[in-house]
Design an enzyme around this catalytic site. Structure first.
Site, PDB file in Angstrom:
ATOM      1  CG  ASN A   1      -2.184  -0.857   0.938  1.00 48.69           C
ATOM      2  OD1 ASN A   1      -3.042  -0.488   0.149  1.00 48.69           O
ATOM      3  ND2 ASN A   1      -2.244  -2.015   1.576  1.00 48.69           N
TER       4      ASN A   1
ATOM      5  CG  HIS B   1      -9.782  -3.320   8.616  1.00 45.96           C
ATOM      6  ND1 HIS B   1      -8.969  -3.878   9.573  1.00 45.96           N
ATOM      7  CD2 HIS B   1     -10.857  -4.142   8.506  1.00 45.96           C
ATOM      8  CE1 HIS B   1      -9.528  -4.985  10.012  1.00 45.96           C
ATOM      9  NE2 HIS B   1     -10.667  -5.171   9.387  1.00 45.96           N
TER      10      HIS B   1
ATOM     11  CG  MET C   1       0.332  -5.398  10.922  1.00 48.60           C
ATOM     12  SD  MET C   1      -1.343  -5.066  10.308  1.00 48.60           S
ATOM     13  CE  MET C   1      -2.128  -6.591  10.797  1.00 48.60           C
TER      14      MET C   1
HETATM   15  C1  GAR Z   1      -3.193  -4.738   4.101  1.00 51.07           C
HETATM   16  O1  GAR Z   1      -4.028  -5.741   3.617  1.00 51.07           O
HETATM   17  C2  GAR Z   1      -3.915  -3.889   5.115  1.00 51.07           C
HETATM   18  O2  GAR Z   1      -5.275  -3.742   4.819  1.00 51.07           O
HETATM   19  C3  GAR Z   1      -3.717  -4.686   6.356  1.00 51.07           C
HETATM   20  O3  GAR Z   1      -2.390  -5.140   6.295  1.00 51.07           O
HETATM   21  C4  GAR Z   1      -2.042  -5.329   4.931  1.00 51.07           C
HETATM   22  C5  GAR Z   1      -0.724  -4.637   4.675  1.00 51.07           C
HETATM   23  O4  GAR Z   1      -0.260  -4.935   3.392  1.00 51.07           O
HETATM   24  N1  GAR Z   1      -3.937  -3.899   7.534  1.00 51.07           N
HETATM   25  C6  GAR Z   1      -4.540  -4.364   8.612  1.00 51.07           C
HETATM   26  O5  GAR Z   1      -4.939  -5.497   8.717  1.00 51.07           O
HETATM   27  C7  GAR Z   1      -4.708  -3.344   9.722  1.00 51.07           C
HETATM   28  N2  GAR Z   1      -5.641  -3.819  10.680  1.00 51.07           N
HETATM   29  P1  GAR Z   1       0.949  -4.109   2.775  1.00 51.07           P
HETATM   30  O6  GAR Z   1       2.056  -4.088   3.831  1.00 51.07           O
HETATM   31  O7  GAR Z   1       1.359  -4.896   1.568  1.00 51.07           O
HETATM   32  O8  GAR Z   1       0.472  -2.735   2.445  1.00 51.07           O
END
Ligand code: GAR
Length: 220
Positions: A21, A116, A97
């Site tokens: 992201n 999320h 996280m």
């Molecule tokens: C994403 O899917 C985001 O929505 C989730 O962690 C992932 C990070 O992916 N976030 C949560 O679950 C927060 N509660 P990334 O590091 O590839 O962006």
């Protein structure tokens, strides 16, 4: 004659892991789809791959390892101070996280957003894709929301929605939702930076009005 440029919004991104992201936001800023500059990326984990993504893009990084602090409050206070040093307009959680203390959230409320992997208020917390399947949801997706003191309960800004297909696995669903996330996070940040949506009276208020306070939705 002097030329004047509009100052770009200053964005601090917090990560814990892969940072896909973050990459979507870096790319959208580079394409001028968001008139913003990511001025700092902070991770609570030194091995987060997102740190390499930031460094490749020339963005300053910092690591604040939560394990070196006595408790959550001490970590959050140090994190808030570190963020404040770079004077960001927006603080963006991108796979960060950690549960944040109410004190931290209050310090940045209104300019603190999160993504999320579910259609909140459905499935706050972890393992959202497996839980959507177990609940036999016909739709699933991701939500960008303002962060408020209660975890995953802040008002939604934009949701990306996809149909749950027959024979779906948690892994296939996760992959599709991730793609959606990479679309909606840049859209949400662009809307915030433009002033098209703001946090007001505990709601996400769109300038063009949304009487039901419903999040904007895009469908895949
Ligand atoms: C994403 O899917 C985001 O929505 C989730 O962690 C992932 C990070 O992916 N976030 C949560 O679950 C927060 N509660 P990334 O590091 O590839 O962006």
């Amino acid at each position: 004659m002097t030329t004047q440029t509009t100052p770009r919004a200053r964005v601090c991104v917090l990560i814990s892991g892969n940072g896909s992201n973050l990459q979507a936001l870096i790319d959208a800023c580079a394409r001028h789809e968001i008139p913003a500059e990511i001025i700092q990326v902070i991770s609570n984990r030194a091995d987060a791959f997102g740190l390499q993504r930031a460094q490749k893009a020339g963005i300053p990084t910092a690591v604040l390892d939560h394990r070196t602090f006595a408790d959550r409050a001490a970590f959050d206070a140090a994190l808030a101070d570190l963020i404040s040093q770079s004077q960001p307009d927006w603080v963006v959680l991108a796979g960060f996280m950690r549960i944040l203390t109410p004190e931290f959230v209050q310090r940045f409320i209104g300019k603190l957003i999160n993504i999320h992997p579910s259609l909140l208020p459905r499935h706050p917390g972890l393992n959202t894709h497996a839980r959507a399947l177990a609940a036999e949801d016909t739709e699933h997706g991701a939500t960008v929301h303002f962060v408020t003191p209660t975890v995953d309960a802040g008002p939604a800004i934009i949701q990306g929605v996809c149909a749950v297909q027959a024979e779906e696995s948690a892994e296939s669903l996760q992959a599709r939702v991730h793609q959606l996330e990479h679309q909606i996070y840049p859209l949400a940040l662009a809307a915030l930076v433009a002033g098209a949506v703001r946090y007001e009276h505990g709601q996400a208020q769109w300038a063009s009005g949304n009487p039901a306070n419903a999040p904007r939705q895009i469908f895949a």
